[in-house]
Design an enzyme around this catalytic site. Structure first.
Site, PDB file in Angstrom:
ATOM      1  N   SER A 141       0.700  -1.194   0.210  1.00 42.81           N
ATOM      2  CA  SER A 141      -0.053  -0.090  -0.079  1.00 42.81           C
ATOM      3  C   SER A 141       0.868   1.233   0.044  1.00 42.81           C
ATOM      4  O   SER A 141       1.878   1.272   0.844  1.00 42.81           O
ATOM      5  CB  SER A 141      -1.021   0.063   1.291  1.00 42.81           C
ATOM      6  N   TYR A 154      -1.867  -1.244   9.973  1.00 45.59           N
ATOM      7  CA  TYR A 154      -1.827  -1.665   8.452  1.00 45.59           C
ATOM      8  C   TYR A 154      -0.556  -1.073   7.570  1.00 45.59           C
ATOM      9  O   TYR A 154      -0.151  -1.875   7.006  1.00 45.59           O
ATOM     10  CB  TYR A 154      -3.250  -0.892   7.887  1.00 45.59           C
TER      11      TYR A 154
HETATM   12  N1  LIG Z   1      -8.459   0.062  -2.109  1.00 50.56           N
HETATM   13  C1  LIG Z   1      -7.599   0.730  -1.857  1.00 50.56           C
HETATM   14  O1  LIG Z   1      -7.567   1.778  -1.708  1.00 50.56           O
HETATM   15  C2  LIG Z   1      -6.365   0.007  -1.429  1.00 50.56           C
HETATM   16  C3  LIG Z   1      -4.937   0.538  -1.198  1.00 50.56           C
HETATM   17  C4  LIG Z   1      -3.804  -0.035  -1.199  1.00 50.56           C
HETATM   18  C5  LIG Z   1      -3.818  -1.379  -0.995  1.00 50.56           C
HETATM   19  N2  LIG Z   1      -4.919  -1.968  -0.951  1.00 50.56           N
HETATM   20  C6  LIG Z   1      -4.708  -3.491  -0.803  1.00 50.56           C
HETATM   21  O2  LIG Z   1      -5.395  -4.067  -1.695  1.00 50.56           O
HETATM   22  C7  LIG Z   1      -5.744  -5.609  -1.405  1.00 50.56           C
HETATM   23  C8  LIG Z   1      -7.380  -5.690  -1.946  1.00 50.56           C
HETATM   24  O3  LIG Z   1      -8.088  -4.661  -1.284  1.00 50.56           O
HETATM   25  P1  LIG Z   1      -9.486  -4.115  -1.955  1.00 50.56           P
HETATM   26  O4  LIG Z   1      -9.548  -2.739  -2.063  1.00 50.56           O
HETATM   27  O5  LIG Z   1      -9.595  -4.780  -3.198  1.00 50.56           O
HETATM   28  O6  LIG Z   1     -10.393  -4.614  -0.871  1.00 50.56           O
HETATM   29  P2  LIG Z   1     -11.863  -5.077  -0.805  1.00 50.56           P
HETATM   30  O7  LIG Z   1     -12.655  -4.713  -2.198  1.00 50.56           O
HETATM   31  O8  LIG Z   1     -12.642  -5.025   0.449  1.00 50.56           O
HETATM   32  O9  LIG Z   1     -11.503  -6.838  -0.985  1.00 50.56           O
HETATM   33  C9  LIG Z   1     -11.109  -7.472   0.063  1.00 50.56           C
HETATM   34  C10 LIG Z   1     -10.715  -9.031  -0.498  1.00 50.56           C
HETATM   35  O10 LIG Z   1      -9.864  -9.417   0.577  1.00 50.56           O
HETATM   36  C11 LIG Z   1     -10.780 -10.784   1.066  1.00 50.56           C
HETATM   37  N3  LIG Z   1     -10.420 -10.867   2.304  1.00 50.56           N
HETATM   38  C12 LIG Z   1     -10.788 -10.079   3.335  1.00 50.56           C
HETATM   39  N4  LIG Z   1     -10.157 -10.728   4.817  1.00 50.56           N
HETATM   40  C13 LIG Z   1      -9.695 -11.825   4.187  1.00 50.56           C
HETATM   41  C14 LIG Z   1      -9.147 -12.963   4.926  1.00 50.56           C
HETATM   42  N5  LIG Z   1      -9.291 -12.869   6.598  1.00 50.56           N
HETATM   43  N6  LIG Z   1      -8.941 -13.983   4.282  1.00 50.56           N
HETATM   44  C15 LIG Z   1      -8.948 -14.207   3.038  1.00 50.56           C
HETATM   45  N7  LIG Z   1      -9.651 -13.248   2.389  1.00 50.56           N
HETATM   46  C16 LIG Z   1      -9.908 -11.950   3.018  1.00 50.56           C
HETATM   47  C17 LIG Z   1     -12.126 -10.326   0.611  1.00 50.56           C
HETATM   48  O11 LIG Z   1     -12.854 -11.813   0.708  1.00 50.56           O
HETATM   49  P3  LIG Z   1     -14.426 -12.124   1.065  1.00 50.56           P
HETATM   50  O12 LIG Z   1     -15.231 -10.628   0.187  1.00 50.56           O
HETATM   51  O13 LIG Z   1     -14.928 -13.104   0.437  1.00 50.56           O
HETATM   52  O14 LIG Z   1     -14.705 -11.795   2.394  1.00 50.56           O
HETATM   53  C18 LIG Z   1     -12.141  -9.615  -0.641  1.00 50.56           C
HETATM   54  O15 LIG Z   1     -11.891 -10.573  -1.709  1.00 50.56           O
HETATM   55  C19 LIG Z   1      -5.691  -5.400   0.096  1.00 50.56           C
HETATM   56  O16 LIG Z   1      -4.532  -6.019   0.478  1.00 50.56           O
HETATM   57  C20 LIG Z   1      -5.576  -3.956   0.515  1.00 50.56           C
HETATM   58  O17 LIG Z   1      -5.136  -3.747   1.635  1.00 50.56           O
HETATM   59  C21 LIG Z   1      -6.173  -1.503  -1.220  1.00 50.56           C
END
Ligand SMILES: NC(=O)c1ccc[n+]([C@@H]2O[C@H](COP(=O)([O-])OP(=O)(O)OC[C@H]3O[C@@H](n4cnc5c(N)ncnc54)[C@H](OP(=O)(O)O)[C@@H]3O)[C@@H](O)[C@H]2O)c1
Length: 246
Positions: A141, A154
């Site tokens: 991130s 985080y």
């Molecule tokens: N969005 C941003 O601005 C951003 C920025 C920087 C980094 N990131 C990183 O990008 C990655 C994806 O995030 P996203 O934004 O796409 O979030 P998201 O839309 O909330 O999706 C999160 C995904 O992770 C899964 N998940 C959550 N907790 C879990 C666990 N304990 N075990 C296994 N799977 C789990 C969820 O599965 P279910 O729905 O099936 O529970 C979902 O598929 C993360 O690592 C996040 O930290 C995101």
């Protein structure tokens, strides 16, 4: 056929990565934790486009379940005539906002389990199934570079994941396995409850390209990293943020 595993492939960045990898001809094993319907929808969309995908249940915080998950992966690979796989995207995650002054030990441990301990031991567990020449992408991130009040644990664990990535590259290099991390800036997903209009406007104003990112902005970059075109990129942390706070 190049075969990859994406954790947290049911929604957001992981779902986009799954679709865009499939569109490049990769077979995809995606995981879900609490949303099997969303995962099934991603699989159905990939299959409708002529691709190959399967969804498996995985809680990245539950290291005790990893050996059973490895067995599930083996079965899924066998169904495709494979005994090993070519790429692992450690993407699953969640966010929560709480300043250091009030973060609980439980919150800290929960974030640690999913963002650093889970990717460490999942990668270790899956190593015997990883083909020589495979590629690992860890989703970190931009909050590790830019201090954003309220996400200290985080961001700290994401920073640790970037360090772990370099160690993976070092220790797995003799098998030709590459490891890189990507660090998304603000992306429009459900993470941490999603973006409201005011917050989105602020983040867009802090981004050189003038908007927040969409999941496909990150999924496309990860799919490119996994392809052979990126074969000499190794041990890097690549920010995918449109020029966020530069
Ligand atoms: N969005 C941003 O601005 C951003 C920025 C920087 C980094 N990131 C990183 O990008 C990655 C994806 O995030 P996203 O934004 O796409 O979030 P998201 O839309 O909330 O999706 C999160 C995904 O992770 C899964 N998940 C959550 N907790 C879990 C666990 N304990 N075990 C296994 N799977 C789990 C969820 O599965 P279910 O729905 O099936 O529970 C979902 O598929 C993360 O690592 C996040 O930290 C995101």
């Amino acid at each position: 056929m190049q075969t990859i595993i994406i954790t947290g492939g049911s929604r957001g960045i992981g779902a986009s990565t799954a679709r865009l990898c499939a569109s490049k001809g990769m077979a995809v094993i995606l995981t879900y934790n609490s949303n099997p319907q969303s995962a099934d929808a991603v699989v159905a969309r990939i299959e409708a486009g002529g691709g190959r995908a399967v969804a498996l249940k995985l809680d990245v915080a539950d290291t005790a379940s990893f050996p059973a998950f490895r067995d599930d992966v083996s079965k899924a690979l066998a169904a495709w005539g494979r005994a090993d796989f070519d790429g692992l995207v450690n993407n699953a995650g969640f966010g929560l906002f709480n300043p250091i002054a009030t973060v609980t030990e439980q919150e800290f441990d929960g974030l640690f389990a999913v963002h650093l301990k889970g990717p460490f031991f999942l990668t270790q567990t899956l190593l015997p199934l990883m083909a020589d020449g495979a590629h690992i992408v860890n989703v970190a991130s931009a909050t590790s570079r830019v201090a954003t009040a309220g996400v200290a644990p985080y961001a700290s664990f994401k920073g640790g994941l970037e360090v772990l990535t370099r160690y993976m590259a070092k220790e797995f290099g003799d098998r030709g396995i590459r490891a890189n991390s990507v660090a998304p800036g603000p992306i429009r997903t459900d993470l941490g409850g999603g973006l409201n209009d005011e917050f989105e406007a602020l983040l867009a104003s802090q981004t050189a390209l003038g908007r927040v990112g969409e999941p496909d902005d990150v999924g496309g970059a990860i799919a490119s990293l996994l392809s052979d075109d990126s074969r000499w990129i190794n041990a890097q942390s690549i920010e995918i943020a449109g020029g966020y706070i530069i």
